[in-house]
Design a protein around this motif. Structure first.
Motif, PDB file in Angstrom:
ATOM      1  N   VAL A 688       0.832  -1.205   0.000  1.00 54.15           N
ATOM      2  CA  VAL A 688       0.000   0.000   0.000  1.00 54.15           C
ATOM      3  C   VAL A 688       0.868   1.257   0.000  1.00 54.15           C
ATOM      4  O   VAL A 688       1.816   1.381   0.780  1.00 54.15           O
ATOM      5  CB  VAL A 688      -0.944  -0.024   1.213  1.00 54.15           C
ATOM      6  CG1 VAL A 688      -1.682   1.297   1.352  1.00 54.15           C
ATOM      7  CG2 VAL A 688      -1.925  -1.166   1.089  1.00 54.15           C
ATOM      8  N   ASN A 689       0.538   2.198  -0.888  1.00 48.29           N
ATOM      9  CA  ASN A 689       1.191   3.510  -0.946  1.00 48.29           C
ATOM     10  C   ASN A 689       2.702   3.429  -1.129  1.00 48.29           C
ATOM     11  O   ASN A 689       3.438   4.280  -0.615  1.00 48.29           O
ATOM     12  CB  ASN A 689       0.857   4.331   0.311  1.00 48.29           C
ATOM     13  CG  ASN A 689      -0.584   4.813   0.328  1.00 48.29           C
ATOM     14  OD1 ASN A 689      -1.092   5.304  -0.672  1.00 48.29           O
ATOM     15  ND2 ASN A 689      -1.241   4.665   1.462  1.00 48.29           N
ATOM     16  N   GLU A 690       3.183   2.430  -1.848  1.00 48.44           N
ATOM     17  CA  GLU A 690       4.622   2.318  -2.100  1.00 48.44           C
ATOM     18  C   GLU A 690       5.098   3.550  -2.872  1.00 48.44           C
ATOM     19  O   GLU A 690       4.537   3.911  -3.909  1.00 48.44           O
ATOM     20  CB  GLU A 690       4.892   1.043  -2.899  1.00 48.44           C
ATOM     21  CG  GLU A 690       6.266   0.441  -2.668  1.00 48.44           C
ATOM     22  CD  GLU A 690       7.364   1.134  -3.453  1.00 48.44           C
ATOM     23  OE1 GLU A 690       8.538   1.023  -3.067  1.00 48.44           O
ATOM     24  OE2 GLU A 690       7.039   1.800  -4.462  1.00 48.44           O
ATOM     25  N   GLY A 691       6.111   4.226  -2.343  1.00 47.72           N
ATOM     26  CA  GLY A 691       6.499   5.533  -2.845  1.00 47.72           C
ATOM     27  C   GLY A 691       7.005   5.555  -4.275  1.00 47.72           C
ATOM     28  O   GLY A 691       6.966   6.597  -4.933  1.00 47.72           O
ATOM     29  N   ASN A 692       7.476   4.407  -4.793  1.00 44.62           N
ATOM     30  CA  ASN A 692       7.996   4.348  -6.160  1.00 44.62           C
ATOM     31  C   ASN A 692       6.995   3.767  -7.156  1.00 44.62           C
ATOM     32  O   ASN A 692       7.356   3.497  -8.301  1.00 44.62           O
ATOM     33  CB  ASN A 692       9.279   3.513  -6.183  1.00 44.62           C
ATOM     34  CG  ASN A 692      10.369   4.098  -5.312  1.00 44.62           C
ATOM     35  OD1 ASN A 692      10.941   5.135  -5.625  1.00 44.62           O
ATOM     36  ND2 ASN A 692      10.647   3.442  -4.183  1.00 44.62           N
ATOM     37  N   GLY A 693       5.764   3.554  -6.709  1.00 47.26           N
ATOM     38  CA  GLY A 693       4.762   2.964  -7.587  1.00 47.26           C
ATOM     39  C   GLY A 693       4.908   1.471  -7.766  1.00 47.26           C
ATOM     40  O   GLY A 693       4.224   0.867  -8.608  1.00 47.26           O
ATOM     41  N   ARG A 694       5.779   0.831  -6.971  1.00 43.04           N
ATOM     42  CA  ARG A 694       5.954  -0.621  -7.055  1.00 43.04           C
ATOM     43  C   ARG A 694       4.984  -1.285  -6.062  1.00 43.04           C
ATOM     44  O   ARG A 694       5.388  -1.828  -5.036  1.00 43.04           O
ATOM     45  CB  ARG A 694       7.409  -0.997  -6.762  1.00 43.04           C
ATOM     46  CG  ARG A 694       8.402  -0.394  -7.756  1.00 43.04           C
ATOM     47  CD  ARG A 694       9.774  -1.015  -7.621  1.00 43.04           C
ATOM     48  NE  ARG A 694      10.425  -0.686  -6.357  1.00 43.04           N
ATOM     49  CZ  ARG A 694      11.406   0.192  -6.211  1.00 43.04           C
ATOM     50  NH1 ARG A 694      11.857   0.851  -7.278  1.00 43.04           N
ATOM     51  NH2 ARG A 694      11.953   0.424  -5.036  1.00 43.04           N
ATOM     52  N   TYR A 695       3.712  -1.243  -6.395  1.00 39.08           N
ATOM     53  CA  TYR A 695       2.663  -1.692  -5.488  1.00 39.08           C
ATOM     54  C   TYR A 695       2.447  -3.204  -5.494  1.00 39.08           C
ATOM     55  O   TYR A 695       1.878  -3.743  -4.544  1.00 39.08           O
ATOM     56  CB  TYR A 695       1.328  -1.054  -5.877  1.00 39.08           C
ATOM     57  CG  TYR A 695       1.306   0.448  -5.961  1.00 39.08           C
ATOM     58  CD1 TYR A 695       1.482   1.235  -4.819  1.00 39.08           C
ATOM     59  CD2 TYR A 695       1.078   1.090  -7.170  1.00 39.08           C
ATOM     60  CE1 TYR A 695       1.446   2.614  -4.893  1.00 39.08           C
ATOM     61  CE2 TYR A 695       1.039   2.465  -7.257  1.00 39.08           C
ATOM     62  CZ  TYR A 695       1.219   3.229  -6.122  1.00 39.08           C
ATOM     63  OH  TYR A 695       1.180   4.598  -6.206  1.00 39.08           O
ATOM     64  N   TYR A 696       2.867  -3.906  -6.536  1.00 39.75           N
ATOM     65  CA  TYR A 696       2.328  -5.234  -6.816  1.00 39.75           C
ATOM     66  C   TYR A 696       3.296  -6.360  -6.479  1.00 39.75           C
ATOM     67  O   TYR A 696       4.488  -6.300  -6.812  1.00 39.75           O
ATOM     68  CB  TYR A 696       1.917  -5.314  -8.289  1.00 39.75           C
ATOM     69  CG  TYR A 696       0.984  -4.192  -8.683  1.00 39.75           C
ATOM     70  CD1 TYR A 696      -0.340  -4.195  -8.270  1.00 39.75           C
ATOM     71  CD2 TYR A 696       1.454  -3.102  -9.435  1.00 39.75           C
ATOM     72  CE1 TYR A 696      -1.195  -3.145  -8.607  1.00 39.75           C
ATOM     73  CE2 TYR A 696       0.606  -2.062  -9.783  1.00 39.75           C
ATOM     74  CZ  TYR A 696      -0.715  -2.088  -9.360  1.00 39.75           C
ATOM     75  OH  TYR A 696      -1.550  -1.048  -9.681  1.00 39.75           O
ATOM     76  N   GLU A 697       2.753  -7.397  -5.846  1.00 34.30           N
ATOM     77  CA  GLU A 697       3.499  -8.616  -5.546  1.00 34.30           C
ATOM     78  C   GLU A 697       2.770  -9.778  -6.219  1.00 34.30           C
ATOM     79  O   GLU A 697       1.753 -10.267  -5.701  1.00 34.30           O
ATOM     80  CB  GLU A 697       3.604  -8.823  -4.034  1.00 34.30           C
ATOM     81  CG  GLU A 697       4.438  -7.754  -3.349  1.00 34.30           C
ATOM     82  CD  GLU A 697       4.579  -7.964  -1.856  1.00 34.30           C
ATOM     83  OE1 GLU A 697       5.721  -7.981  -1.357  1.00 34.30           O
ATOM     84  OE2 GLU A 697       3.545  -8.090  -1.169  1.00 34.30           O
ATOM     85  N   PRO A 698       3.242 -10.211  -7.383  1.00 33.35           N
ATOM     86  CA  PRO A 698       2.537 -11.255  -8.148  1.00 33.35           C
ATOM     87  C   PRO A 698       2.508 -12.585  -7.404  1.00 33.35           C
ATOM     88  O   PRO A 698       3.431 -12.937  -6.655  1.00 33.35           O
ATOM     89  CB  PRO A 698       3.355 -11.363  -9.433  1.00 33.35           C
ATOM     90  CG  PRO A 698       4.161 -10.101  -9.505  1.00 33.35           C
ATOM     91  CD  PRO A 698       4.419  -9.705  -8.094  1.00 33.35           C
ATOM     92  N   ALA A 699       1.440 -13.322  -7.626  1.00 31.41           N
ATOM     93  CA  ALA A 699       1.295 -14.661  -7.061  1.00 31.41           C
ATOM     94  C   ALA A 699       1.809 -15.693  -8.059  1.00 31.41           C
ATOM     95  O   ALA A 699       1.855 -15.442  -9.262  1.00 31.41           O
ATOM     96  CB  ALA A 699      -0.166 -14.927  -6.717  1.00 31.41           C
ATOM     97  N   PRO A 700       2.189 -16.874  -7.591  1.00 33.50           N
ATOM     98  CA  PRO A 700       2.743 -17.886  -8.496  1.00 33.50           C
ATOM     99  C   PRO A 700       1.673 -18.536  -9.361  1.00 33.50           C
ATOM    100  O   PRO A 700       0.485 -18.519  -9.049  1.00 33.50           O
ATOM    101  CB  PRO A 700       3.364 -18.902  -7.530  1.00 33.50           C
ATOM    102  CG  PRO A 700       2.615 -18.733  -6.268  1.00 33.50           C
ATOM    103  CD  PRO A 700       2.258 -17.282  -6.191  1.00 33.50           C
ATOM    104  N   GLY A 701       2.114 -19.137 -10.454  1.00 34.10           N
ATOM    105  CA  GLY A 701       1.229 -19.894 -11.329  1.00 34.10           C
ATOM    106  C   GLY A 701       0.968 -21.270 -10.747  1.00 34.10           C
ATOM    107  O   GLY A 701       1.132 -21.510  -9.552  1.00 34.10           O
ATOM    108  N   ARG A 702       0.585 -22.184 -11.605  1.00 36.35           N
ATOM    109  CA  ARG A 702       0.256 -23.537 -11.155  1.00 36.35           C
ATOM    110  C   ARG A 702       1.479 -24.194 -10.506  1.00 36.35           C
ATOM    111  O   ARG A 702       2.604 -24.078 -10.989  1.00 36.35           O
ATOM    112  CB  ARG A 702      -0.223 -24.373 -12.345  1.00 36.35           C
ATOM    113  CG  ARG A 702      -0.640 -25.793 -11.955  1.00 36.35           C
ATOM    114  CD  ARG A 702      -1.369 -26.509 -13.069  1.00 36.35           C
ATOM    115  NE  ARG A 702      -0.677 -26.354 -14.340  1.00 36.35           N
ATOM    116  CZ  ARG A 702      -1.221 -25.823 -15.431  1.00 36.35           C
ATOM    117  NH1 ARG A 702      -2.466 -25.376 -15.403  1.00 36.35           N
ATOM    118  NH2 ARG A 702      -0.523 -25.718 -16.555  1.00 36.35           N
ATOM    119  N   GLY A 703       1.241 -24.871  -9.398  1.00 36.45           N
ATOM    120  CA  GLY A 703       2.331 -25.530  -8.685  1.00 36.45           C
ATOM    121  C   GLY A 703       1.852 -26.788  -7.992  1.00 36.45           C
ATOM    122  O   GLY A 703       0.677 -26.909  -7.616  1.00 36.45           O
ATOM    123  N   LEU A 704       2.746 -27.721  -7.805  1.00 42.33           N
ATOM    124  CA  LEU A 704       2.427 -29.014  -7.204  1.00 42.33           C
ATOM    125  C   LEU A 704       3.135 -29.142  -5.861  1.00 42.33           C
ATOM    126  O   LEU A 704       4.329 -28.854  -5.740  1.00 42.33           O
ATOM    127  CB  LEU A 704       2.869 -30.152  -8.125  1.00 42.33           C
ATOM    128  CG  LEU A 704       2.690 -31.581  -7.597  1.00 42.33           C
ATOM    129  CD1 LEU A 704       1.224 -31.905  -7.394  1.00 42.33           C
ATOM    130  CD2 LEU A 704       3.349 -32.591  -8.543  1.00 42.33           C
TER     131      LEU A 704
END
Length: 718
Positions: A688-704
Motif C-alpha cells: 500500500v502507498n509504495e512511494g515508487n509505484g511498485r505496489y504489486y506482488e505477483p502470485a505464483p502460477g500452477r504448482g504441485l
C-alpha cells in the motif's frame, strides 16, 4: 456498487430481513420452548471460559488444526482462507510478514500486522504500540486458531480491529506425535515434527519445523526455523500452571520488492533491479518465554496470572538510493532494531448465578512494556552497495501500557443473555535520541494516550440451535513507533502531533447449527472511525503519517458448513466490504514534497481493501481417501490513497487428494495439492502507498505440492 459519502446504495443492510426471518420461523417458535443448553468450551479470544462460541454475541471463528491439511504448515495464511471478514495474503516474500486485515482494519499496513491484536498461547504477539507479527506462529504443534471480529475485539485494548490467536496442543497420555515432510515448487522443502505426552501431573508438547525455498520470484530465497515448547502441570483444586517457550530464526531472507504494473506484465517473477543492486534482505530472530497460572479457590472463584518476556532482533537492508541519504536528516538504508518486551496480566474470575441465572464475571489489569533500540546505517561503503556503512540513527524508544478491564456474561432469562465489558488503556511513548549533530538536532520526546472502550452485546435464542445477537462498542488505535518516526512536514523530530484513531462499532448477527453438524453464520457490521491514520507523504524511503478525519468500514459476512451424508461436505465463506474515507484530505506524492497538494476525495476506498471476497471448498472422503476442490477469489484491491491504481480481481481453483494407511502404532498419510489449477496470472498481495509505484506482488502460477505425514501413538492408546 461503488459507494461514496455523497451517493449511497442500500448496501448490505437489507440483509436485516434474514435475521428477522430466523426468529419468525415456525420451527424456531416450537423449539424455543426447549431449555437452552450451554456447551462448556473455553473461548479465549472472547475472554470467556464457560460460554460456548455459539452463545457469544460476536463473530467468532475457530479453526481446528488436526494435521489433515494438504499444506506445508509454514504460513498462518494456509489455515485462514475460510474465515469471512479476514484477508490473509501470502506475499510470496519471506522477508515480509503475512498481510492480515479484518473488516478493513490493518489493510493499509505495508509491513508486519497493524490494527489487530495477535496472541500465541495467550502471549501477546502485538507490541504495546500496536505493531505485531505472525512469523513465529508455529503451525507444527498448533491445535486451534481463533479469529474474533467486531466490537468485542476492543476488550483487548489498543489496535483491536480484530483478534487472531493461535493455541498449541496440550500434552496427552499416552504419548503421541507426528513427522511431516513436503516438497513443492521452486525447491521449497518443509519438515516438521512434534511429540506430546502427559503423566498424572505433568504434561509436555514439543514442536519444531524447518522451511527452505529458492522463492517463486528472483531474489526470494529464504530459510525459517522454529521451535515451540509447552509444559504444563496440575495444581490443587484443578488448577494449572503452564510454561511456553518459543524460538524463531529467519536469517537473510531475500526481498524481491514490489513491481510496477509494467514490470508485472513484462515478467512477474523478476525482482526489482535495485533489489539485487542493494541485495535487499531481512534477518529476524525471536525468543520468548511465558508463564500462566490458573488457580480456582472454590465457590466459583479463580485467580489467573500471566507473565511473559522476549526479545526480537531485526536487521534489514533497504534499497534506499545513496543520493537520498545525503540529506542529514535521513536515517540510512539499513535498519538495526532490537526489541525487548514483556508484561504481566492478573485476573480474578467468578462463575456463579445472579437472580438464579448463570453468570461469569472477570476483573483484571495488565501492564506491558517495550524497549526498543533503533539504529540506522548507510547501506553503502564507498562504491560497495548493500553493506552496513556509517551510523545515521541511534535512539532508544520505550512504550508502556497499563490497562484495567472488566467483563461479565449473564444469561438473565431462558432465551436471553448479555455480555458487557469495558477497558481503560493508558499508552505512553518516549524516545531518547543519541544521534545528535549540528545538522541533525535532538529528536527526543514523549507523548501519552489514554482511552476507555466500552462494549455491550445482547443474544437471543429463539430455538435451541438458533442465536440472534446485536453488539456495539468503541475501539481505538494509537500510532506505532514506525508511524511516529517521521514528521509529515519533513522536519526533524518525531510526529508527536498524531492522535489515536477512535472507532464506533456495531454488529448484527445470526448463528444456526444442526444435529448433523451443519452451521450457518451471518453478520452485518459497521465501524465509523474518527482521526483515521493515513500516509501523508512517502518519498525518499521515508513514510510519514497524519490524521485525516473520518472513515467508514461496513459490510456483510456469511459462512456455511454443510455436510452431505457421510462422505461429502461443502464450506462457503463470503465477505462484502465497503471501506472508504468519509472526509477528503491532501497528500504529498512528489519527490521531496512537503506541501500536500494532491487531494484524496471523500468516498475514496481505503487502500488494501476489496469490495468482495469469497471462498468455497467441496470435499469427498470415501473411506481412506480424501479429495477436495477449493476455489477462492477477490474483487479489485485499491493500492493507494488516491485510488488511481488497483490490483485486478481474480478467481482461482486448487485441487488436492490424500490417502491414509493405518498401521500398528500410527497412520501414514500421503497428500498432493495442485495450487492455481488453471495457471491464472494474478496479483496475490499489494504494498500500500509504495512511494515508487511498485505496489504489486505477483502470485505464483500452477504448482504441485507433495507430502507425507506419519502420525503415531504410543502403545496403550485406543
Amino acid at each position: 456498487m461503488a459507494f461514496s459519502s455523497q451517493r449511497r446504495s442500500a448496501g448490505p443492510w437489507p440483509w436485516l430481513a434474514v435475521f428477522t426471518a430466523f426468529s419468525a420461523s415456525p420451527a424456531a417458535a416450537e423449539d424455543a420452548l426447549d431449555a437452552v443448553t450451554l456447551d462448556r468450551v473455553e473461548v479465549t479470544s472472547a475472554r470467556l471460559q464457560r460460554v460456548a462460541p455459539f452463545d457469544v454475541p460476536a463473530s467468532l471463528s475457530a479453526i481446528e488444526l488436526d494435521g489433515g491439511a494438504a499444506a506445508p504448515g509454514v504460513n498462518v495464511s494456509e489455515a485462514l482462507s475460510g474465515v469471512p471478514g479476514l484477508s490473509a495474503r501470502d506475499r510470496q516474500n519471506f522477508a515480509q510478514d503475512t498481510q492480515l486485515s479484518i473488516r478493513g482494519f490493518g489493510a493499509r499496513s505495508t509491513f508486519g500486522v497493524r490494527g489487530l491484536r495477535l496472541y500465541a498461547d495467550g502471549i501477546p504477539a502485538t507490541m504495546p504500540d500496536g505493531q505485531g507479527q505472525v512469523s513465529h506462529f508455529s503451525l507444527a504443534g498448533a491445535q486451534r486458531i481463533e479469529v474474533l471480529r467486531g466490537p468485542f475485539s476492543a476488550l483487548h485494548g489498543n489496535s483491536s480491529g480484530g483478534v487472531v490467536q493461535i493455541r498449541s496442543a496440550d500434552g496427552q497420555a499416552p504419548a503421541r506425535g507426528h513427522l511431516q515432510a513436503s516438497a513443492g515448487r521452486d525447491d521449497s522443502r518443509a519438515l516438521s515434527a512434534s511429540v506430546r505426552g502427559a503423566g498424572e501431573v505433568f504434561g509436555y508438547a514439543l514442536a519444531a519445523s524447518r522451511f527452505d525455498t529458492d522463492g517463486w520470484r528472483d531474489h526470494g530465497a529464504a530459510r525459517r526455523t522454529s521451535f515451540n515448547a509447552k509444559l504444563h502441570a496440575g495444581l490443587p483444586r484443578e488448577g494449572r500452571v503452564q510454561l511456553v517457550a518459543n524460538h524463531f530464526d529467519a536469517p537473510d531472507a531475500q526481498d524481491p520488492l514490489g513491481l510496477t504494473r509494467a514490470q508485472v506484465q513484462e515478467n512477474p517473477r523478476q525482482a526489482t533491479s535495485v533489489a539485487t543492486q542493494f541485495n535487499t534482505r531481512k534477518s529476524a530472530r525471536q525468543d520468548q518465554l511465558g508463564l500462566r497460572v490458573e488457580q480456582p479457590f472454590g465457590d466459583g472463584h479463580a485467580l489467573e496470572a500471566m507473565a511473559y518476556g522476549g526479545r526480537r532482533e531485526i536487521e534489514q537492508f533497504l534499497a534506499l538510493p545513496v543520493a537520498a541519504q545525503a540529506n542529514p536528516l535521513n536515517s540510512g538504508g539499513v535498519i538495526d532494531l532490537d526489541n525487548d518486551y514483556g508484561g504481566v496480566d492478573l485476573r480474578w474470575r467468578w462463575t456463579g448465578t445472579l437472580a438464579g441465572r448463570p453468570l461469569e464475571a472477570a476483573f483484571g489489569a495488565n501492564a506491558d512494556r517495550q524497549r526498543q533500540h533503533r539504529r540506522g546505517y548507510e547501506n553503502f561503503v564507498g562504491d560497495a552497495l548493500g553493506v552496513r556503512g556509517a551510523l545515521r540513527r541511534d535512539e532508544r524508544n520505550r512504550v508502556d501500557n497499563v490497562d484495567r478491564y472488566a467483563q461479565a456474561w449473564w444469561q438473565f432469562a431462558q432465551r436471553w443473555s448479555l455480555l458487557a465489558g469495558a477497558r481503560h488503556s493508558a499508552v505512553r511513548f518516549r524516545s531518547d535520541d543519541a544521534y545528535v549533530t549540528a545538522a541533525n538536532p535532538d529528536d527526543s520526546g514523549r507523548v501519552d494516550y489514554s482511552e476507555t472502550t466500552p462494549v455491550l452485546g445482547l443474544s437471543f435464542a429463539p430455538a435451541r440451535d438458533w442465536r440472534l445477537y446485536a453488539s456495539a462498542g468503541r475501539g481505538f488505535e494509537t500510532p506505532t513507533f514506525n508511524e511516529l518516526g517521521y514528521r509529515a512536514d519533513g522536519g526533524a523530530g518525531l510526529a508527536f502531533d498524531l492522535v489515536p484513531a477512535t472507532s464506533r462499532n456495531v454488529e448484527l448477527g445470526a448463528k444456526w447449527r444442526s444435529a448433523s453438524g451443519a452451521r450457518i453464520e451471518a453478520a452485518l457490521f459497521r465501524a465509523d472511525t474518527d482521526d483515521e491514520l493515513a500516509v501523508a507523504r512517502n518519498v525518499g524511503g521515508r513514510s510519514s503519517y497524519r490524521n485525516v478525519g473520518r472513515a467508514r468500514r461496513e459490510g456483510a459476512e456469511l459462512f456455511a458448513s454443510l455436510p452431505f451424508g457421510e462422505a461429502w461436505s461443502l464450506e462457503l465463506a463470503w465477505t462484502w466490504l465497503d471501506a472508504h474515507f468519509r472526509d477528503g484530505f491532501p497528500i504529498c506524492t512528489g519527490a521531496g514534497c512537503t506541501d500536500p497538494s494532491v487531494l484524496v476525495a471523500a468516498g475514496t476506498r481505503i487502500p488494501g481493501t476489496s469490495r468482495q471476497q469469497g471462498w468455497a471448498r467441496l470435499a469427498w472422503q470415501p473411506r481412506d481417501w480424501t479429495f477436495a476442490l477449493e476455489a477462492s477469489g477477490t474483487a479489485a484491491v485499491s493500492v493507494n490513497d488516491t485510488g488511481s491504481e488497483h490490483a485486478p480481481g481474480y478467481a482461482i481453483a486448487h485441487l488436492e487428494a490424500a490417502r491414509s494407511w493405518r498401521r500398528a502404532g500410527g497412520t501414514l498419510r500421503a497428500f498432493a495439492r495442485v495450487d492455481n489449477l488453471f495457471d491464472h496470472a494474478y496479483i496475490g498481495s499489494v504494498i500500500v502507498n509504495e512511494g515508487n509505484g511498485r505496489y504489486y506482488e505477483p502470485a505464483p502460477g500452477r504448482g504441485l505440492l507433495l507430502g507425507l505425514r506419519w502420525q503415531w501413538q504410543a502403545a496403550g492408546s485406543e
